[in-house]
Design a protein around this motif. Structure first.
Motif, PDB file in Angstrom:
ATOM      1  N   SER A 192       0.820  -1.205   0.000  1.00  0.00           N
ATOM      2  CA  SER A 192       0.000   0.000   0.000  1.00  0.00           C
ATOM      3  C   SER A 192       0.855   1.257   0.000  1.00  0.00           C
ATOM      4  N   GLN A 193       2.191   1.157   0.090  1.00  0.00           N
ATOM      5  CA  GLN A 193       3.070   2.301   0.048  1.00  0.00           C
ATOM      6  C   GLN A 193       3.449   2.609  -1.399  1.00  0.00           C
ATOM      7  N   SER A 194       3.878   3.862  -1.619  1.00  0.00           N
ATOM      8  CA  SER A 194       4.267   4.269  -2.964  1.00  0.00           C
ATOM      9  C   SER A 194       5.502   3.507  -3.406  1.00  0.00           C
ATOM     10  N   LEU A 195       5.504   3.073  -4.672  1.00  0.00           N
ATOM     11  CA  LEU A 195       6.650   2.369  -5.214  1.00  0.00           C
ATOM     12  C   LEU A 195       7.794   3.319  -5.552  1.00  0.00           C
ATOM     13  N   ILE A 196       7.455   4.592  -5.791  1.00  0.00           N
ATOM     14  CA  ILE A 196       8.436   5.597  -6.215  1.00  0.00           C
ATOM     15  C   ILE A 196       8.270   6.836  -5.345  1.00  0.00           C
ATOM     16  N   ASP A 197       9.362   7.490  -5.071  1.00  0.00           N
ATOM     17  CA  ASP A 197       9.313   8.797  -4.413  1.00  0.00           C
ATOM     18  C   ASP A 197       8.951   9.828  -5.482  1.00  0.00           C
ATOM     19  N   TRP A 198       7.656  10.055  -5.630  1.00  0.00           N
ATOM     20  CA  TRP A 198       7.175  10.910  -6.718  1.00  0.00           C
ATOM     21  C   TRP A 198       7.612  12.367  -6.552  1.00  0.00           C
ATOM     22  N   GLU A 199       7.989  12.756  -5.358  1.00  0.00           N
ATOM     23  CA  GLU A 199       8.403  14.137  -5.130  1.00  0.00           C
ATOM     24  C   GLU A 199       9.840  14.394  -5.592  1.00  0.00           C
ATOM     25  N   HIS A 200      10.717  13.379  -5.422  1.00  0.00           N
ATOM     26  CA  HIS A 200      12.144  13.657  -5.628  1.00  0.00           C
ATOM     27  C   HIS A 200      12.848  12.676  -6.564  1.00  0.00           C
ATOM     28  N   ASN A 201      12.167  11.656  -7.054  1.00  0.00           N
ATOM     29  CA  ASN A 201      12.880  10.605  -7.783  1.00  0.00           C
ATOM     30  C   ASN A 201      12.360  10.424  -9.203  1.00  0.00           C
ATOM     31  N   LEU A 202      11.889  11.485  -9.850  1.00  0.00           N
ATOM     32  CA  LEU A 202      11.411  11.397 -11.224  1.00  0.00           C
ATOM     33  C   LEU A 202      12.554  11.717 -12.185  1.00  0.00           C
ATOM     34  N   PRO A 203      12.591  11.059 -13.359  1.00  0.00           N
ATOM     35  CA  PRO A 203      13.704  11.271 -14.306  1.00  0.00           C
ATOM     36  C   PRO A 203      13.548  12.540 -15.129  1.00  0.00           C
ATOM     37  N   PHE A 204      14.648  12.934 -15.792  1.00  0.00           N
ATOM     38  CA  PHE A 204      14.661  14.012 -16.790  1.00  0.00           C
ATOM     39  C   PHE A 204      14.174  15.352 -16.230  1.00  0.00           C
ATOM     40  N   GLY A 205      14.304  15.566 -14.927  1.00  0.00           N
ATOM     41  CA  GLY A 205      13.898  16.833 -14.345  1.00  0.00           C
ATOM     42  C   GLY A 205      12.398  17.025 -14.238  1.00  0.00           C
ATOM     43  N   ILE A 206      11.621  15.960 -14.413  1.00  0.00           N
ATOM     44  CA  ILE A 206      10.165  16.055 -14.319  1.00  0.00           C
ATOM     45  C   ILE A 206       9.766  16.162 -12.852  1.00  0.00           C
ATOM     46  N   SER A 207       8.763  16.976 -12.559  1.00  0.00           N
ATOM     47  CA  SER A 207       8.273  17.143 -11.189  1.00  0.00           C
ATOM     48  C   SER A 207       6.764  17.136 -11.174  1.00  0.00           C
ATOM     49  N   LEU A 208       6.185  16.922 -10.012  1.00  0.00           N
ATOM     50  CA  LEU A 208       4.729  16.905  -9.876  1.00  0.00           C
ATOM     51  C   LEU A 208       4.157  18.292 -10.133  1.00  0.00           C
ATOM     52  N   HIS A 209       2.948  18.311 -10.734  1.00  0.00           N
ATOM     53  CA  HIS A 209       2.259  19.574 -10.985  1.00  0.00           C
ATOM     54  C   HIS A 209       1.455  19.979  -9.756  1.00  0.00           C
ATOM     55  N   LYS A 210       1.248  21.259  -9.611  1.00  0.00           N
ATOM     56  CA  LYS A 210       0.460  21.747  -8.479  1.00  0.00           C
ATOM     57  C   LYS A 210      -1.040  21.728  -8.766  1.00  0.00           C
TER      58      LYS A 210
END
Length: 392
Positions: A192-210
């Protein structure tokens, strides 16, 4: 009791009837044999034993032999049967009373004041009657819908896409979307935990949108493992996971369009690709409150299959032109886009082996040449030689 029996009967029939629902009556004798010889959860007795004082002899008795019974004088049979039935019925009454108390206690534990908040994703109970189809055997839940606002404690306003008409519905017709999507097994190694650290571990400089969800699409050849890969995110609480909607291809007004396309691509390929565009368009516009949305296939890779079937002669040039034009219009008009493409690259020969091992009934006649052409077109697409609308 009759309503409970009918529900059990419908559950049984829905598991065995064919797609056209015309053979349901041939399964009833088998259901009755199974039902009458099965031990009831509440009474702890079989219906046959409740009625006749003995259990049915089943086909398995031919192999193992019947259960031995004690022979009695014929004059004692009626009195013994009456006494045995009275004992069975008294035992059943006690079990029913105990089960009733147990069910009440269990219901009281689960009973809660259910509320949804704006932005929550939900299923909508939307039964429809179709000519020639039994409504009790149809899938009556559709969605996901997004909660717009709550009018009062039991009435909500919902909508399916940003451009669709809003609906006002009662709370009883809604069910949590996340809760139902997780009924499908995510596969081993998930939690039930996230498989990826979506805040800090995305490739190619991609980040979450607000203001909107991060959009990721999973692409690749038929049988490359997209579904297996995508299912790993079903249990991730930050991800809205959308598997390839095969059910929408298998039931188009009661017709399995996917199977027709594989059986006669020259005739049904155009209709199928047009339907895929409509389905993928809705999925791109789907709103979710989760920060990440992962889709298996997309509007973009749809053009790869259009070009594949044009090269193989299943689509004429003007048909492929119309489909590409419609795709480009939807992508540009509604600013459809994705933030990341995950391409699962495998050889056509590997895909061919995987397709034969999973044995989907529509894919029994897929030729290796089709997989080789799909592979070539996908490679061209990812190098931007073919598709003019690659996302950033």
């Amino acid at each position: 009791m009759i309503e409970r029996l009918n529900r059990t009967l419908l559950q049984y029939l829905s598991s065995f009837v064919e797609q056209n629902q015309r053979d349901w009556d041939t399964w009833i004798p088998f259901f009755l044999l199974s039902y009458r010889s099965a031990i009831h959860e509440t009474t702890k007795q079989t219906p046959a034993c409740m009625l006749t004082g003995r259990n049915l002899r089943l086909p398995s008795d031919l192999e193992k032999g019947p259960v031995p019974v004690q022979t009695q004088p014929q004059t004692d049979y009626a009195s013994d049967l009456q006494q045995r039935l009275e004992e069975i019925h008294n035992f059943a009454r006690e079990r029913i009373s105990m089960a009733s108390d147990k069910l009440k206690a269990r219901y009281d534990i689960r009973a809660r004041d259910l509320k949804y908040n704006p932005g929550d994703s939900v299923w909508l109970f939307q039964p429809r009657r179709q000519k020639g189809k039994c409504p009790k055997l149809q899938r009556n839940w559709e969605g996901p819908y997004l909660i717009v606002n709550r009018i009062n404690d039991v009435v909500y306003r919902i909508r399916k896409t940003p451009h669709s008409k809003e609906k006002v519905v009662h709370l009883d017709r809604l069910a949590s979307f996340e809760e139902h999507t997780r009924t499908e097994s995510p596969g081993p190694g998930t939690s039930s935990q996230s498989l990826i650290d979506w805040e800090h571990n995305l490739p190619f400089g991609i980040s979450l949108h607000k203001k909107k969800s991060l959009s990721i699409i999973i692409e690749g050849n038929i049988g490359c493992g997209k579904t297996t890969f995508t299912k790993r995110f079903l249990s991730d609480p930050q991800v809205c996971t959308l598997l390839e909607p095969l059910d929408q291809y298998r039931d188009v007004a009661g017709v399995n369009l996917l199977q027709l396309m594989y059986e006669d691509p020259n005739r049904y390929c155009y209709q199928f690709q047009h339907h895929v565009q409509q389905v993928m368009y809705d999925r791109h516009l789907l709103l979710t409150s989760r920060p990440v949305k992962i889709m298996e296939r997309s509007m973009f890779s749809g053009d790869c299959f259009i070009e594949t079937h044009r090269r193989l002669g299943n689509l004429r040039d003007f048909e492929a032109h119309l489909l590409r034009k419609n795709s480009a219009l939807l992508i540009q008009a509604f600013q459809l886009g994705v933030d990341l493409i995950v391409y699962l690259r495998v050889s056509p020969e590997t895909s061919f082996v995987r397709i034969n091992s999973r044995a989907r009934k529509e894919e029994t006649e897929i030729p290796l040449q089709l997989l080789r052409t799909i592979h070539e077109v996908h490679e061209d697409w990812l190098e931007a030689f073919f598709l003019p609308y690659l996302p950033p």
